[in-house]
Design a protein around this motif. Structure first.
Motif, mmCIF file in Angstrom:
data_model
loop_
_atom_site.group_PDB
_atom_site.id
_atom_site.type_symbol
_atom_site.label_atom_id
_atom_site.label_comp_id
_atom_site.label_asym_id
_atom_site.label_seq_id
_atom_site.Cartn_x
_atom_site.Cartn_y
_atom_site.Cartn_z
ATOM 1 N N VAL A 42 -4.127 -0.034 8.141
ATOM 2 C CA VAL A 42 -3.640 0.401 6.831
ATOM 3 C C VAL A 42 -3.549 1.921 6.785
ATOM 4 O O VAL A 42 -4.539 2.627 7.021
ATOM 5 C CB VAL A 42 -4.543 -0.106 5.694
ATOM 6 C CG1 VAL A 42 -3.981 0.323 4.334
ATOM 7 C CG2 VAL A 42 -4.681 -1.633 5.753
ATOM 8 N N ARG B 75 -2.744 5.051 4.336
ATOM 9 C CA ARG B 75 -2.593 5.515 2.955
ATOM 10 C C ARG B 75 -2.108 6.955 3.006
ATOM 11 O O ARG B 75 -2.857 7.872 3.321
ATOM 12 C CB ARG B 75 -3.911 5.413 2.202
ATOM 13 C CG ARG B 75 -4.398 3.992 2.043
ATOM 14 C CD ARG B 75 -5.308 3.878 0.831
ATOM 15 N NE ARG B 75 -6.591 3.302 1.177
ATOM 16 C CZ ARG B 75 -7.426 2.756 0.298
ATOM 17 N NH1 ARG B 75 -7.117 2.727 -0.975
ATOM 18 N NH2 ARG B 75 -8.579 2.267 0.685
ATOM 19 N N THR C 291 1.159 3.154 0.457
ATOM 20 C CA THR C 291 0.234 2.408 1.307
ATOM 21 C C THR C 291 1.039 1.478 2.203
ATOM 22 O O THR C 291 1.910 0.738 1.726
ATOM 23 C CB THR C 291 -0.747 1.568 0.466
ATOM 24 O OG1 THR C 291 -1.524 2.445 -0.356
ATOM 25 C CG2 THR C 291 -1.683 0.768 1.357
ATOM 26 N N ILE D 205 0.634 -1.456 5.161
ATOM 27 C CA ILE D 205 -0.281 -2.398 5.797
ATOM 28 C C ILE D 205 0.427 -3.046 6.979
ATOM 29 O O ILE D 205 1.389 -3.796 6.806
ATOM 30 C CB ILE D 205 -0.735 -3.485 4.804
ATOM 31 C CG1 ILE D 205 -1.423 -2.849 3.588
ATOM 32 C CG2 ILE D 205 -1.664 -4.494 5.486
ATOM 33 C CD1 ILE D 205 -1.659 -3.819 2.438
ATOM 34 N N SER E 43 0.195 -5.712 9.291
ATOM 35 C CA SER E 43 -0.647 -6.904 9.137
ATOM 36 C C SER E 43 -0.685 -7.815 10.346
ATOM 37 O O SER E 43 -1.385 -8.841 10.316
ATOM 38 C CB SER E 43 -0.174 -7.704 7.917
ATOM 39 O OG SER E 43 1.172 -8.129 8.071
ATOM 40 N N ILE F 139 -7.472 -7.505 1.466
ATOM 41 C CA ILE F 139 -6.149 -6.909 1.313
ATOM 42 C C ILE F 139 -5.723 -6.887 -0.161
ATOM 43 O O ILE F 139 -5.587 -5.821 -0.764
ATOM 44 C CB ILE F 139 -5.092 -7.659 2.153
ATOM 45 C CG1 ILE F 139 -5.426 -7.551 3.659
ATOM 46 C CG2 ILE F 139 -3.699 -7.097 1.872
ATOM 47 C CD1 ILE F 139 -5.290 -6.174 4.261
ATOM 48 N N TYR G 185 -5.869 -3.191 -2.269
ATOM 49 C CA TYR G 185 -4.687 -2.330 -2.199
ATOM 50 C C TYR G 185 -3.713 -2.674 -3.323
ATOM 51 O O TYR G 185 -3.699 -3.793 -3.844
ATOM 52 C CB TYR G 185 -4.026 -2.460 -0.823
ATOM 53 C CG TYR G 185 -4.956 -2.076 0.303
ATOM 54 C CD1 TYR G 185 -5.258 -0.748 0.548
ATOM 55 C CD2 TYR G 185 -5.574 -3.050 1.097
ATOM 56 C CE1 TYR G 185 -6.140 -0.381 1.561
ATOM 57 C CE2 TYR G 185 -6.456 -2.696 2.109
ATOM 58 C CZ TYR G 185 -6.731 -1.359 2.339
ATOM 59 O OH TYR G 185 -7.605 -0.998 3.336
ATOM 60 N N ALA H 99 1.973 -1.693 -2.264
ATOM 61 C CA ALA H 99 1.677 -1.535 -0.835
ATOM 62 C C ALA H 99 2.683 -2.322 -0.007
ATOM 63 O O ALA H 99 2.963 -3.492 -0.278
ATOM 64 C CB ALA H 99 0.261 -2.020 -0.528
#
Length: 220
Positions: free
Chosen positions: A143, A145, A151, A153, A155, A185, A189, A193
């Motif tokens: 992740v 930021r 943001t 992610i 994944s 998650i 967030y 995001a």
């Protein structure tokens, strides 16, 4: 060549899709010092070379690949890992519980085994490591930021548009994965995001959040 390009305040994120499995490979470049992290050396080293080359002007200083982070141990995400590590000598990262699987599947030593809450630094850009158990024992989402409020992610195969990753119809693994995705998650967030999965297209947490209960009911 580049299928995704995010131009953030502190970093850029580029991606390509490779192989018959349509694996997404991501490259994070720190604008301040040119450091680069490759995420999932899935296949096709020549295409990875072109991806890295495409980011050469993403920083005001020369860029340099400093690491390769793997989201999980499955074979389709590590086919180019050994060749790329042997050629570049960069630091390797992966979830601690997938290290043995990566060593077996790709004959690659992972320099930095990761656990939940660890971070990976790409120059001055920091990626948070989120352990998501279920698709594989050691799956990690990375992740970013950014200073501009974005943001991102990354994944892997743990979260996609429309659901969580494949758990081979194992109810316990599915529940573990959905619980982790929900708690680590969705509860951590914001809705805006961006979710960049291991295959397929980008989504947002806000687009997926209303379906969490439906996923739990259907069981996959």
């Amino acid at each position: 060549m580049t299928e995704l390009f995010l131009d953030l305040s502190n970093a850029t994120v580029r991606s390509i899709s490779v192989s018959e499995m349509a694996n997404n490979i991501y490259l994070v470049t720190s604008k301040s010092d040119g450091s680069q992290l490759l995420i999932d050396a899935a296949d096709d080293p020549a295409s990875i070379d072109r991806l890295v080359d495409s980011a050469a002007t993403d920083a005001s200083v020369p860029t340099k690949l400093v690491g390769i982070a793997t989201t999980h141990q499955h074979w389709d995400h590590i086919r180019a890992l050994k060749e790329y590590v042997d050629r570049t000598g960069v630091t390797t990262y992966a979830g601690a519980d997938d290290v043995e699987g990566i060593a077996s599947g790709a004959n690659v030593h992972i320099d930095v085994p990761l656990k939940h809450g660890d971070t990976v630094s790409v120059g001055t850009t920091v990626l948070e490591c989120v352990h998501l158990r279920g698709h594989t024992p050691g799956s990690i989402a990375y992740v970013l930021r950014d200073e501009d409020g974005t943001t991102v992610i990354l994944s892997g195969d743990s979260l996609f548009p429309g659901g969580v990753g494949n758990t081979q119809q194992d109810a316990q693994r599915f529940t573990t994965l959905l619980d982790d995705v929900t708690q680590r998650i969705f509860e951590q967030y914001p809705d805006d995001a961006l979710v960049l999965p291991g295959h397929g297209v980008t989504t947002t947490l806000g687009a997926e959040r209303p379906s969490l209960n439906d996923w739990r009911i259907r069981g996959w």
